[in-house]
Design a protein around this motif. Structure first.
Motif, PDB file in Angstrom:
ATOM      1  N   LYS A 117      70.109  45.000   4.366  1.00 11.34           N
ATOM      2  CA  LYS A 117      68.954  45.571   5.064  1.00 11.34           C
ATOM      3  C   LYS A 117      67.826  45.952   4.119  1.00 11.34           C
ATOM      4  CE  LYS A 117      71.498  47.261   9.097  1.00 11.34           C
ATOM      5  NZ  LYS A 117      71.901  48.440   9.893  1.00 11.34           N
ATOM      6  N   ASN A 118      68.135  46.114   2.812  1.00 11.63           N
ATOM      7  CA  ASN A 118      67.062  46.367   1.847  1.00 11.63           C
ATOM      8  C   ASN A 118      66.043  45.229   1.849  1.00 11.63           C
ATOM      9  OD1 ASN A 118      68.030  48.824   0.890  1.00 11.63           O
ATOM     10  ND2 ASN A 118      69.250  47.878  -0.732  1.00 11.63           N
ATOM     11  N   THR A 119      66.532  43.994   2.050  1.00 11.37           N
ATOM     12  CA  THR A 119      65.633  42.837   2.100  1.00 11.37           C
ATOM     13  C   THR A 119      64.589  43.016   3.195  1.00 11.37           C
ATOM     14  OG1 THR A 119      67.405  41.386   1.306  1.00 11.37           O
ATOM     15  CG2 THR A 119      65.561  40.324   2.428  1.00 11.37           C
ATOM     16  N   PHE A 120      65.044  43.450   4.361  1.00  8.19           N
ATOM     17  CA  PHE A 120      64.149  43.578   5.514  1.00  8.19           C
ATOM     18  C   PHE A 120      63.193  44.760   5.368  1.00  8.19           C
ATOM     19  CE2 PHE A 120      68.440  42.346   7.460  1.00  8.19           C
ATOM     20  CZ  PHE A 120      68.317  41.035   7.042  1.00  8.19           C
ATOM     21  N   THR A 121      63.735  45.893   4.955  1.00  9.41           N
ATOM     22  CA  THR A 121      62.876  47.075   4.833  1.00  9.41           C
ATOM     23  C   THR A 121      61.888  46.929   3.681  1.00  9.41           C
ATOM     24  OG1 THR A 121      64.603  48.204   3.544  1.00  9.41           O
ATOM     25  CG2 THR A 121      64.533  48.634   5.919  1.00  9.41           C
ATOM     26  N   ASP A 122      62.288  46.218   2.600  1.00  8.96           N
ATOM     27  CA  ASP A 122      61.337  45.943   1.521  1.00  8.96           C
ATOM     28  C   ASP A 122      60.132  45.184   2.056  1.00  8.96           C
ATOM     29  OD1 ASP A 122      62.905  47.171  -0.361  1.00  8.96           O
ATOM     30  OD2 ASP A 122      63.426  45.357  -1.470  1.00  8.96           O
ATOM     31  N   PHE A 123      60.385  44.153   2.858  1.00 10.46           N
ATOM     32  CA  PHE A 123      59.290  43.344   3.391  1.00 10.46           C
ATOM     33  C   PHE A 123      58.362  44.185   4.267  1.00 10.46           C
ATOM     34  CE2 PHE A 123      57.164  40.346   6.151  1.00 10.46           C
ATOM     35  CZ  PHE A 123      56.939  39.237   5.356  1.00 10.46           C
ATOM     36  N   ILE A 124      58.960  44.976   5.131  1.00  8.46           N
ATOM     37  CA  ILE A 124      58.177  45.841   6.025  1.00  8.46           C
ATOM     38  C   ILE A 124      57.353  46.842   5.213  1.00  8.46           C
ATOM     39  CG2 ILE A 124      58.379  47.650   7.774  1.00  8.46           C
ATOM     40  CD1 ILE A 124      60.927  46.109   8.758  1.00  8.46           C
ATOM     41  N   ASP A 125      57.966  47.421   4.189  1.00  8.04           N
ATOM     42  CA  ASP A 125      57.273  48.426   3.376  1.00  8.04           C
ATOM     43  C   ASP A 125      56.155  47.800   2.539  1.00  8.04           C
ATOM     44  OD1 ASP A 125      59.006  50.241   4.459  1.00  8.04           O
ATOM     45  OD2 ASP A 125      60.320  50.359   2.716  1.00  8.04           O
ATOM     46  N   VAL A 126      56.365  46.568   2.073  1.00  7.19           N
ATOM     47  CA  VAL A 126      55.296  45.872   1.355  1.00  7.19           C
ATOM     48  C   VAL A 126      54.092  45.677   2.271  1.00  7.19           C
ATOM     49  CG1 VAL A 126      54.603  43.636   0.384  1.00  7.19           C
ATOM     50  CG2 VAL A 126      56.716  44.720  -0.380  1.00  7.19           C
ATOM     51  N   SER A 127      54.345  45.252   3.514  1.00  6.45           N
ATOM     52  CA  SER A 127      53.247  45.074   4.469  1.00  6.45           C
ATOM     53  C   SER A 127      52.462  46.368   4.645  1.00  6.45           C
ATOM     54  CB  SER A 127      53.785  44.615   5.827  1.00  6.45           C
ATOM     55  OG  SER A 127      54.490  43.401   5.722  1.00  6.45           O
ATOM     56  N   ALA A 128      53.179  47.465   4.822  1.00  7.80           N
ATOM     57  CA  ALA A 128      52.519  48.757   5.027  1.00  7.80           C
ATOM     58  C   ALA A 128      51.711  49.169   3.803  1.00  7.80           C
ATOM     59  CB  ALA A 128      53.572  49.819   5.354  1.00  7.80           C
ATOM     60  N   GLU A 129      52.270  48.925   2.613  1.00  9.04           N
ATOM     61  CA  GLU A 129      51.572  49.299   1.384  1.00  9.04           C
ATOM     62  C   GLU A 129      50.310  48.456   1.178  1.00  9.04           C
ATOM     63  OE1 GLU A 129      52.857  51.451  -1.709  1.00  9.04           O
ATOM     64  OE2 GLU A 129      53.128  52.470   0.197  1.00  9.04           O
ATOM     65  N   LEU A 130      50.369  47.175   1.522  1.00 12.69           N
ATOM     66  CA  LEU A 130      49.196  46.325   1.370  1.00 12.69           C
ATOM     67  C   LEU A 130      48.085  46.738   2.337  1.00 12.69           C
ATOM     68  CD1 LEU A 130      50.854  42.813   0.880  1.00 12.69           C
ATOM     69  CD2 LEU A 130      49.725  44.209  -0.859  1.00 12.69           C
ATOM     70  N   VAL A 131      48.465  47.103   3.542  1.00 13.37           N
ATOM     71  CA  VAL A 131      47.480  47.604   4.501  1.00 13.37           C
ATOM     72  C   VAL A 131      46.871  48.913   3.996  1.00 13.37           C
ATOM     73  CG1 VAL A 131      47.195  48.584   6.817  1.00 13.37           C
ATOM     74  CG2 VAL A 131      48.446  46.439   6.505  1.00 13.37           C
ATOM     75  N   LYS A 132      47.739  49.788   3.526  1.00 15.15           N
ATOM     76  CA  LYS A 132      47.284  51.085   3.015  1.00 15.15           C
ATOM     77  C   LYS A 132      46.315  50.917   1.842  1.00 15.15           C
ATOM     78  CE  LYS A 132      49.167  55.410   1.098  1.00 15.15           C
ATOM     79  NZ  LYS A 132      50.435  56.093   0.663  1.00 15.15           N
ATOM     80  N   ALA A 133      46.562  49.899   1.017  1.00 13.63           N
ATOM     81  CA  ALA A 133      45.707  49.670  -0.157  1.00 13.63           C
ATOM     82  C   ALA A 133      44.431  48.916   0.189  1.00 13.63           C
ATOM     83  CB  ALA A 133      46.487  48.901  -1.218  1.00 13.63           C
ATOM     84  N   GLY A 134      44.254  48.547   1.456  1.00 14.85           N
ATOM     85  CA  GLY A 134      43.008  47.916   1.880  1.00 14.85           C
ATOM     86  C   GLY A 134      42.986  46.408   1.824  1.00 14.85           C
ATOM     87  N   TYR A 135      44.121  45.776   1.550  1.00 10.33           N
ATOM     88  CA  TYR A 135      44.144  44.314   1.479  1.00 10.33           C
ATOM     89  C   TYR A 135      44.078  43.670   2.863  1.00 10.33           C
ATOM     90  CZ  TYR A 135      45.411  44.526  -3.466  1.00 10.33           C
ATOM     91  OH  TYR A 135      45.409  44.743  -4.823  1.00 10.33           O
TER      92      TYR A 135
END
Length: 713
Positions: free
Chosen positions: A520-538
């Protein structure tokens, strides 16, 4: 562009509705699950009702995508327009001949050729794959090998897409095709020194597992081929090859957590001797040069300390156990040794550090140096180095802005030659920017992300983003150039590769932390990357797309269930979405080999964990993103019925989005292809263009930006 497919859905035909038929899937420990679409499975691919359903889904895609056909055509023309059609590979020398692959304008398939003495010699065509593939919907040459006397060609071809190959032979002096044909093999061929004996690997006809090594003598019937070795443990894969110095033929056997090598002299390959008996949790691979074996292994060293990131050892010719191995290149916690290449004067080691590839050179005197790179995020690896008696090292270099480049480095003088850079018509690398971003996962782990976008992009939280990942089997997704992505960048999109756990970008622990009970780390990593990229303005929060295939399709199914609100659209190719049912069936190709990757659901603890994330089993009544799902009828790795069942059940449960109705769900089956999609260098771009058109429409991405240059013809 002002409307999306969901907004025009009223004008579309009703989506196909697969029949429900009661069926219970039982596990040995007594657990049961209802699978109302189990009937869609047909191992022979002949059930009329099943085929009618797949064709109905294809017809629905055709109707739904009709308004976007101009965009699809534009994308296809852009992508194909970047390809230099009369291209050829970098030639390499072997036993007095220069071998290369070339393409002709308008042709889908390669021509394999060679020239004697040098590239100014007369061309000899080994295989014209265009002629071989004529009138075939699918065709692939998986491997070809020339005998040691340079006179006879053996090759393996597949005309279905199921990865069951046939071996054939050609006399290169006369052009005669021999009558010898060997069926149901993997594309893995090795000649013995006598120039008449060919070793090959035979597949099990049902599971497609590599189970037997046999030898064929030219001019004799395949039914008389002698069994050389049979693997009884169905958790192992098998391959065969020659050592670096051509002195040995070796059978390599490997599972997820164990491996073994059996080698015989190429001049007299009668007895294949085990170099070190297999042990669970001990992996090794071998090569031979200069009278010694060089071995890459994760086995503990003399100090007893574990070596999960691998180390190199040496052994004498007659070594037959790990006790005889001698330490050479030590294990490091921060460096993962991925492979090596032996030369007379040096050794090249391919390794990973800080989620990037690099090449370390070790001279005979022990002196070390690294091959230099010029960008913050790149991919570097060993190229074709067919000869060991040379100071020249060939290696490849690429980044998300730099097309694949082949260099030749003189390890004695430091001279570097550019042999070839992949030609990309109309592309200017100076117009694009690549960077490395580190996202923080929910458990505090830093996940590397490789990004690329058009120069002038502003991180203002308005852009559309496509995020890709794989994240399984320890397979690393490196930041290389992708010509198709340029069409997205030219429309203002950002493209990101998330190097999530389950890959091996940060070493063996990165892999171990994304498999079995850590999946499940694979899945949550992907989700968290998406959130971080949005948060950073990408990207804008409502303009994020996700893309994955095969085990990456499992990832897509998992994130769709776990965080559907984070994604506007999901692209999923040949997705492994019915995890538990597949892993309960050892007759399905690849199942038994992968118990140490996913777990064996015949054991209840694994069953329960796998069931908690299996995409098909966790579909529920909720609003899902728009989805485009693709598969191949003849896929041998992820059977077509997994995505077929998944889409059928998702249609039952998908709820309407609050804004503009139920998002579209499209399911395309390639009726003539397998796991890799259509064959030929152009056909696959038609599939890619269709998916991209669907995605761009959903993300409301407009036309190419001013200054992108002319659209290639």
């Amino acid at each position: 562009m002002t409307t999306t497919l969901s907004a025009t859905a009223a004008g579309l035909p009703t989506p196909p509705d697969a029949a429900k038929k009661p069926h219970e899937v039982k596990a040995p420990h007594g657990a049961q699950r209802s699978d109302e679409y189990y009937w869609l499975r047909d191992d022979k691919r002949k059930n009329p009702e099943m085929l009618a359903y797949l064709k109905a889904e294809n017809a629905y895609v055709d109707a739904a995508m009709a308004p976007l056909k101009p965009l699809e055509d534009t994308l296809y023309n852009e992508i194909v327009g970047r390809i230099k059609q009369d291209d050829s590979s970098v030639p390499y020398r072997e036993r007095g001949y220069w071998y290369y692959t070339r393409f002709e304008t308008g042709q889908d398939y390669p021509i394999q050729a060679r020239r004697k003495g040098g590239m100014d010699g007369a061309e000899e065509i080994l295989l014209d794959v265009n002629a071989m593939a004529k009138d075939k919907q699918y065709f692939n040459v998986g491997d070809f090998e020339v005998s040691q006397d340079n006179r006879i060609l053996a090759w393996a071809d597949d005309a279905v897409g199921r990865r069951q190959y046939k071996i054939r032979f050609k006399n290169l002096d006369t052009g005669e095709i021999y009558p010898d044909v060997i069926d149901d093999v993997s594309p893995n061929l090795v000649w013995a020194d006598d120039n008449k004996t060919l070793f090959y690997v035979e597949n099990d006809p049902e599971t497609l597992l590599t189970v037997r090594v046999k030898k064929h003598v030219l001019g004799t019937p395949a039914s008389a081929d002698v069994l050389v070795y049979e693997e009884k443990d169905d958790s192992f894969y098998m391959g065969i090859g020659r050592s670096r110095d051509d002195a040995y033929i070796c059978i390599s056997l490997h599972s997820t957590v164990s491996s073994e090598a059996r080698c015989a002299p190429a001049a007299d390959p009668k007895e294949f001797v085990v170099l070190a008996p297999r042990e669970r949790d001990v992996e090794y691979d071998v090569d031979h040069l200069d009278g010694r074996w060089v071995i890459r292994t994760n086995a503990p060293g003399a100090d007893g300390k574990p070596a999960p990131n691998f180390r190199l050892v040496t052994a004498a010719d007659d070594a037959r156990s790990r006790k005889e191995w001698k330490d050479w290149v030590a294990h490091r916690d921060d460096v993962f040794i991925e492979g090596f290449e032996l030369f007379d004067g040096f050794t090249a080691i391919a390794e990973r550090s800080n989620a990037l590839e690099r090449l370390r050179l070790i001279g005979k005197d022990g002196k070390e140096e690294f091959v230099k790179a010029d960008e913050p995020a790149f991919s570097m690896g060993l190229s074709t180095n067919s000869e060991h008696d040379t100071p020249w090292l060939r290696y490849t270099y690429t980044s998300m802005t730099t097309p694949a480049t082949t260099y030749e480095l003189n390890t004695q003088t430091g001279e570097r030659k550019l042999l070839k850079q992949q030609p990309v018509i109309g592309y200017d690398p100076d117009q694009y920017v690549t960077e490395r971003f580190w996202a923080t996962a929910r458990d505090g782990v830093k996940v590397p992300v490789s990004l690329v976008y058009k120069k002038g992009f502003e991180k203002n939280g308005k852009a559309a983003l496509l995020q890709y990942a794989y994240g399984s089997y320890g397979s690393s997704t490196d930041p290389g150039f992708n010509s198709t992505v340029v069409s997205l960048l030219d429309r203002g999109m950002v493209y990101a590769i998330a190097h999530i756990r389950g890959g091996q970008e940060l070493g063996r622990k990165w892999y171990d932390d994304g498999k079995l009970f850590n999946k499940k780390n694979t899945f949550t990593d992907f989700i968290d990357v998406s959130a971080e990229l949005v948060k950073a303005g990408y990207a804008a929060p409502d303009r994020v797309a996700a893309y994955g295939g095969s085990a990456g399709g499992l990832l897509m199914g998992a994130i769709a269930n776990m965080a559907p609100q984070q994604y506007r659209v999901i692209l999923s190719q040949v997705p492994f979405v019915d995890v538990v049912t597949t892993m309960l069936d050892p007759s399905i190709p690849l199942t038994t080999n992968e118990y140490d990757e996913w777990g064996n659901p015949e054991k209840k603890d694994y069953y329960d964990y796998m069931l908690s994330y299996s995409p098909y089993d966790n579909l529920k009544a909720q609003a899902y993103p728009a989805m485009f799902v693709g598969t191949g009828l003849w896929d041998s790795q992820v059977q077509y019925w997994e995505p077929a069942k998944y889409v059928a059940r998702l249609r039952d449960l998908q709820l309407a989005d609050k804004s503009d109705g139920k998002p579209p769900l499209l399911f395309r089956t390639n009726m003539e292809a397998g796991h890799g999609g259509k064959s030929g260098r152009f056909r696959r771009f038609r599939e890619q263009s269709e998916m991209y058109a669907f995605m761009l429409d959903q993300l409301q991405v407009g036309s190419r930006q001013v200054g992108s240059g002319p659209s290639p013809k």
